[in-house]
Each structure stands twice: as C-alpha cells, then as structure tokens.
Design a protein around this motif. Structure first.
Motif, PDB file in Angstrom:
ATOM      1  N   THR A   1      99.600 -54.850 -14.995  1.00 43.28           N
ATOM      2  CA  THR A   1      98.576 -55.836 -15.317  1.00 43.28           C
ATOM      3  C   THR A   1      99.166 -57.237 -15.246  1.00 43.28           C
ATOM      4  OG1 THR A   1      99.023 -55.686 -17.699  1.00 43.28           O
ATOM      5  CG2 THR A   1      97.308 -54.254 -16.816  1.00 43.28           C
ATOM      6  N   VAL A   2      98.325 -58.205 -14.882  1.00 43.18           N
ATOM      7  CA  VAL A   2      98.731 -59.607 -14.821  1.00 43.18           C
ATOM      8  C   VAL A   2      97.657 -60.439 -15.506  1.00 43.18           C
ATOM      9  CG1 VAL A   2     100.074 -59.337 -12.704  1.00 43.18           C
ATOM     10  CG2 VAL A   2      97.641 -59.900 -12.560  1.00 43.18           C
ATOM     11  N   ASP A   3      98.015 -61.652 -15.889  1.00 41.46           N
ATOM     12  CA  ASP A   3      97.039 -62.554 -16.494  1.00 41.46           C
ATOM     13  C   ASP A   3      96.051 -63.002 -15.427  1.00 41.46           C
ATOM     14  OD1 ASP A   3      95.591 -64.406 -17.877  1.00 41.46           O
ATOM     15  OD2 ASP A   3      97.272 -65.709 -18.384  1.00 41.46           O
ATOM     16  N   ALA A   4      94.772 -62.744 -15.641  1.00 43.70           N
ATOM     17  CA  ALA A   4      93.747 -63.049 -14.651  1.00 43.70           C
ATOM     18  C   ALA A   4      93.486 -64.541 -14.490  1.00 43.70           C
ATOM     19  CB  ALA A   4      92.441 -62.343 -15.014  1.00 43.70           C
ATOM     20  N   CYS A   5      94.094 -65.370 -15.325  1.00 51.57           N
ATOM     21  CA  CYS A   5      93.946 -66.819 -15.167  1.00 51.57           C
ATOM     22  C   CYS A   5      94.833 -67.352 -14.046  1.00 51.57           C
ATOM     23  CB  CYS A   5      94.266 -67.537 -16.468  1.00 51.57           C
ATOM     24  SG  CYS A   5      93.039 -67.263 -17.772  1.00 51.57           S
TER      25      CYS A   5
ATOM     26  N   ALA B   1      96.747 -66.510 -10.047  1.00 46.91           N
ATOM     27  CA  ALA B   1      96.584 -65.731  -8.823  1.00 46.91           C
ATOM     28  C   ALA B   1      97.463 -64.490  -8.889  1.00 46.91           C
ATOM     29  CB  ALA B   1      96.970 -66.577  -7.608  1.00 46.91           C
ATOM     30  N   PRO B   2      97.048 -63.408  -8.237  1.00 50.49           N
ATOM     31  CA  PRO B   2      97.865 -62.193  -8.251  1.00 50.49           C
ATOM     32  C   PRO B   2      99.218 -62.428  -7.592  1.00 50.49           C
ATOM     33  CG  PRO B   2      96.109 -62.023  -6.622  1.00 50.49           C
ATOM     34  CD  PRO B   2      95.834 -63.247  -7.422  1.00 50.49           C
ATOM     35  N   ALA B   3     100.249 -61.874  -8.186  1.00 53.27           N
ATOM     36  CA  ALA B   3     101.602 -62.040  -7.658  1.00 53.27           C
ATOM     37  C   ALA B   3     102.199 -60.722  -7.190  1.00 53.27           C
ATOM     38  CB  ALA B   3     102.506 -62.655  -8.722  1.00 53.27           C
ATOM     39  N   SER B   4     101.494 -59.617  -7.426  1.00 53.18           N
ATOM     40  CA  SER B   4     101.984 -58.319  -6.994  1.00 53.18           C
ATOM     41  C   SER B   4     100.791 -57.397  -6.784  1.00 53.18           C
ATOM     42  CB  SER B   4     102.929 -57.709  -8.038  1.00 53.18           C
ATOM     43  OG  SER B   4     102.234 -57.498  -9.266  1.00 53.18           O
ATOM     44  N   ALA B   5     101.015 -56.301  -6.086  1.00 47.10           N
ATOM     45  CA  ALA B   5      99.944 -55.337  -5.844  1.00 47.10           C
ATOM     46  C   ALA B   5     100.561 -53.958  -5.680  1.00 47.10           C
ATOM     47  CB  ALA B   5      99.145 -55.722  -4.598  1.00 47.10           C
TER      48      ALA B   5
ATOM     49  N   LEU C   1      88.977 -58.416 -20.764  1.00 47.35           N
ATOM     50  CA  LEU C   1      88.126 -58.272 -19.589  1.00 47.35           C
ATOM     51  C   LEU C   1      88.972 -58.044 -18.340  1.00 47.35           C
ATOM     52  CD1 LEU C   1      85.453 -61.075 -20.190  1.00 47.35           C
ATOM     53  CD2 LEU C   1      85.173 -58.603 -20.525  1.00 47.35           C
ATOM     54  N   LEU C   2      88.422 -57.316 -17.411  1.00 50.61           N
ATOM     55  CA  LEU C   2      89.080 -57.060 -16.125  1.00 50.61           C
ATOM     56  C   LEU C   2      88.416 -57.934 -15.074  1.00 50.61           C
ATOM     57  CD1 LEU C   2      90.960 -55.409 -14.249  1.00 50.61           C
ATOM     58  CD2 LEU C   2      89.138 -53.695 -14.113  1.00 50.61           C
ATOM     59  N   ALA C   3      89.151 -58.890 -14.517  1.00 49.43           N
ATOM     60  CA  ALA C   3      88.584 -59.857 -13.578  1.00 49.43           C
ATOM     61  C   ALA C   3      88.791 -59.454 -12.131  1.00 49.43           C
ATOM     62  CB  ALA C   3      89.184 -61.244 -13.815  1.00 49.43           C
ATOM     63  N   PHE C   4      89.926 -58.828 -11.815  1.00 49.13           N
ATOM     64  CA  PHE C   4      90.160 -58.458 -10.426  1.00 49.13           C
ATOM     65  C   PHE C   4      91.150 -57.310 -10.336  1.00 49.13           C
ATOM     66  CE2 PHE C   4      93.373 -61.814 -11.172  1.00 49.13           C
ATOM     67  CZ  PHE C   4      94.533 -61.185 -10.728  1.00 49.13           C
ATOM     68  N   VAL C   5      91.132 -56.674  -9.182  1.00 48.44           N
ATOM     69  CA  VAL C   5      92.138 -55.676  -8.822  1.00 48.44           C
ATOM     70  C   VAL C   5      92.762 -56.127  -7.514  1.00 48.44           C
ATOM     71  CG1 VAL C   5      92.590 -53.282  -8.215  1.00 48.44           C
ATOM     72  CG2 VAL C   5      90.886 -53.820  -9.959  1.00 48.44           C
ATOM     73  N   ALA C   6      94.075 -56.261  -7.476  1.00 49.96           N
ATOM     74  CA  ALA C   6      94.784 -56.678  -6.272  1.00 49.96           C
ATOM     75  C   ALA C   6      95.404 -55.449  -5.616  1.00 49.96           C
ATOM     76  CB  ALA C   6      95.875 -57.696  -6.618  1.00 49.96           C
ATOM     77  N   LEU C   7      95.148 -55.298  -4.324  1.00 50.07           N
ATOM     78  CA  LEU C   7      95.696 -54.192  -3.540  1.00 50.07           C
ATOM     79  C   LEU C   7      96.516 -54.760  -2.396  1.00 50.07           C
ATOM     80  CD1 LEU C   7      92.459 -52.011  -3.294  1.00 50.07           C
ATOM     81  CD2 LEU C   7      94.396 -51.663  -4.840  1.00 50.07           C
ATOM     82  N   PRO C   8      97.515 -54.039  -1.928  1.00 48.15           N
ATOM     83  CA  PRO C   8      98.296 -54.544  -0.791  1.00 48.15           C
ATOM     84  C   PRO C   8      97.455 -54.587   0.472  1.00 48.15           C
ATOM     85  CG  PRO C   8      98.957 -52.312  -1.375  1.00 48.15           C
ATOM     86  CD  PRO C   8      98.020 -52.759  -2.435  1.00 48.15           C
TER      87      PRO C   8
END
Length: 375
Positions: free
Chosen positions: A169-173, A175-179, A188-195
């Motif tokens: 998990t990462v802070d949704a505030c 940008a994603p830094a890993s996937a 709350l769940l704001a996004f899911v990052a996938l490779p």
C-alpha cells in the motif's frame, strides 16, 4: 408495566424474520478482512445462482423451489456470519456503514426466502423470491458507489477492505511509486497501480473505476473514491489533490548520450547546438515546452515529426535505432528522467497520452532557459 405484545401481520413477519436468521454461525477461513469480505460476496453470488438456476429449470414441483429457497438462505446465513465477524471490533472502520446496510438487506432477504420455502403455490414462491433478490442485490451493491449505498462491492472497491492481505500500500495523496500497489488514504482506496507490461494482471474485486491512466511504467486504475481522497489530500495540505501522473522515465542515460552525438551530426545545424533553434524552431527548454503545452502536443506528435520528417533534406533516412537515440536526447534535454528501459524504435499507443508540458523536472546543470544536460 405489562410486557408489550405484538399481534397481527407484524407479529407474523417478526417471527418469520427471527426464524429465518439462525444463531451466529461459525465463520470459516480466511480470517483476514479482505478474505472474509470477498468470501461473503461469493456467498451472495452463490445464493443468487441457486435461485436463478432453479428458476431456469422450469420445474413444476413445489418441493424443488422450496429446497432452492433453503439452499440460498444457507448461503446468505454464511454471508451474514462473515459480515458480523468483520463488524465485531471496537473501532469503526470507514466501510462499517456499507456492511451494516448490506447485513440489514441480507437479513430481510433471508426472511423472504423463508417465506418462499413455505409458499403454498408457485406464485407465492415467485413473489417472495423476487423481493428477496431485490434485497440481495442491494446487499451486493455497486463498485462505483461510496458509502452505505455501495454495499459489499462498493466497500471492496473503494475502501481498504479491498486490499488483499500482504499487498503493498502507498499513500494515495502521492503518485504511485511501485506496482502492484494500492493507494489508500484515511481508509479509502483511491487507486490500484499495475505494471504496464504485457500479460494478465489480476484484480481481486471489481473496482468500478472512473478512469484508467498510463503513468510512466504503471497502469493506474482510479476508483470511485478517488475524488473524495483528492479533497481529503487537499484539505490536509498534501501537494496532490488526487494521485498525479508520475513523470515517465522513457529512455536510458546511455541512449541519450548516443543521441546527443546523433543530434549534433544531423540536427544541430538547423535546431542549434543549444537546442534553441537557428533556421528551425527550438526543440527544448521552457519556451518549447510552453508552446507544446499550448498546442496540446503529445509525445506521439514529437516522435512522428522526428522519425518521419527529419532531417529536413533527408527525411526518414536514419536507422530507427538512431531516431530513438535522438528522441532520448531530446527528452533528457527537456528534463524528463532517465530509466532502465530504452526509448523504443517502434511506436507505442501510450505515447498519445503523454502530454508535453513545462516543469516536468529538474537536474543539476539545468540552465536559465530550462534545458537540462544529459544525466
């Protein structure tokens, strides 16, 4: 004061409701929150499947329909037990209201199924089951809804209940830094990052997302909670009002160094050794990027110009690998970060979604005109 007594239809329905809901059942594994929620959702789906399959059998035997109602009710009882298990805690999770609403609807559906199981004729069964299905659908909910109206699917799609055990998990505030990773904030769940790589990438639950973006090396699926998270992030003085696209790493350092030599040999006479232009426009720096943003230029536009129209008097005569090196050099000069993957010689669909804009980044040695050196 004498005890309160209930008579008439209300008493019948109350007795039916209490009879339809057994004492709290033992909750089977898994024991983690996400596993219990997804198992409850599977139980709900199983109840619906029993009803639909029995209806499709067109049987005229009333006993068949009564047995189906009881089997569906057993599945709902398991779902209720799982939800009770999830709600049995001192704190109040952000998904609590959605699950309480789902449980209330499941209990109502269970009462309807009990009535269906004892119906004297097929018409009575159909009326009771139709009402039960409406309650079950409300309990299942929708993944594009937040809060109590989202039901179980909404809770899995928009809250931390949708994060599998052990997932990153990462802070949704930010940008994603890993996937793969899950962007959460305040429950709350704001996004899911996938490779952003070829091959299947499984999701544990339907997201009902509002959009999908390509952000560097990631495919980012935003949920229906993304806007609410954005407001929360802004209110807590976070820099991002919602997850901001990461500046993509589109080339390697070695590739950009090779591209610098190719640019000087084939392009600098017109575009200048400082990339600000001589007889042709500049191709790097603040002015170039401001023009690109104003005209809505994407990386696809620049790539097409470089690969198909340059050099001016010998368009398209360089090897594709060399054009890719020149693109790497131009990206480096415009301060885009280097990465581990070379700029490709073939076109990519995601290039049409990468908008060029000023202030994409900075590095030591960036000059006053906004041109960065090769890293």
């Amino acid at each position: 004061m004498p005890p309160v007594r209930v008579f008439g239809p209300a008493a019948c329905f109350l007795a039916l409701l209490l009879a339809a809901v057994p004492a709290r059942a033992a909750v089977p594994a898994p024991s983690d929150d996400h596993g219990q929620a997804t198992a409850a959702l599977a139980d709900i789906g199983g109840a619906i499947a029993v009803i639909v399959q029995t209806d499709a059998s067109y049987s005229s035997d009333r006993a068949v329909y009564g047995a189906a109602a009881r089997r569906a009710d057993e599945r709902l009882s398991r779902a209720v037990a799982r939800i009770d298990h999830l709600l049995d805690r001192r704190e109040t999770p952000v998904w609590a209201d959605a699950l309480r609403g789902a449980e209330a609807n499941l209990r109502a559906a269970s009462a309807r199924l009990a009535a269906a199981g004892h119906a004297r004729d097929l018409m009575g069964y159909q009326i009771a089951v139709t009402t039960a299905l409406a309650d079950i659908e409300l309990a299942r909910g929708r993944p594009d809804q937040i809060g109590v109206f989202g039901g179980l699917e909404g809770a899995l799609a928009t809250t931390v209940l949708g994060v599998p055990a052990g997932a990153a998990t990462v802070d949704a505030c930010a940008a994603p830094a890993s996937a793969p990773s899950y962007g959460t904030h305040d429950g709350l769940l704001a996004f899911v990052a996938l490779p952003a790589s070829q091959g299947p990438h499984a999701l544990t639950a339907p997201l009902g997302g509002t959009d999908v973006t390509i952000e560097g090396d990631f495919i980012v699926l935003h949920t229906a909670a993304a806007e609410a998270v954005g407001r929360a992030c802004a209110g807590s003085n976070h820099a991002a009002a919602r997850p901001q696209p990461a500046v993509p790493a589109l080339y390697t350092t070695n590739q950009a160094l090779a591209g610098e030599g190719a640019f000087m040999a084939h392009c600098a006479a017109c575009h200048g050794t400082n990339l600000h232009g001589v007889s042709a426009p500049g191709v790097a720096g603040n002015d170039f990027l401001k023009t690109a943003k104003g005209n809505g230029w994407t990386l696809e536009v620049i790539r097409t110009l470089v690969f198909t129209m340059m050099p001016l008097n010998a368009a398209g005569t360089l090897p594709p690998v060399q054009y890719a090196q020149i693109m790497a050099y131009l990206l480096a000069a415009n301060c885009y970060p280097a990465g581990s993957t070379p700029f490709p010689a073939n076109d990519r669909p995601e290039f049409a979604k990468i908008q060029l804009a000023p202030d994409v980044g900075s590095r030591p040695g960036k000059d006053a005109t906004g041109v960065c050196p090769v890293p």
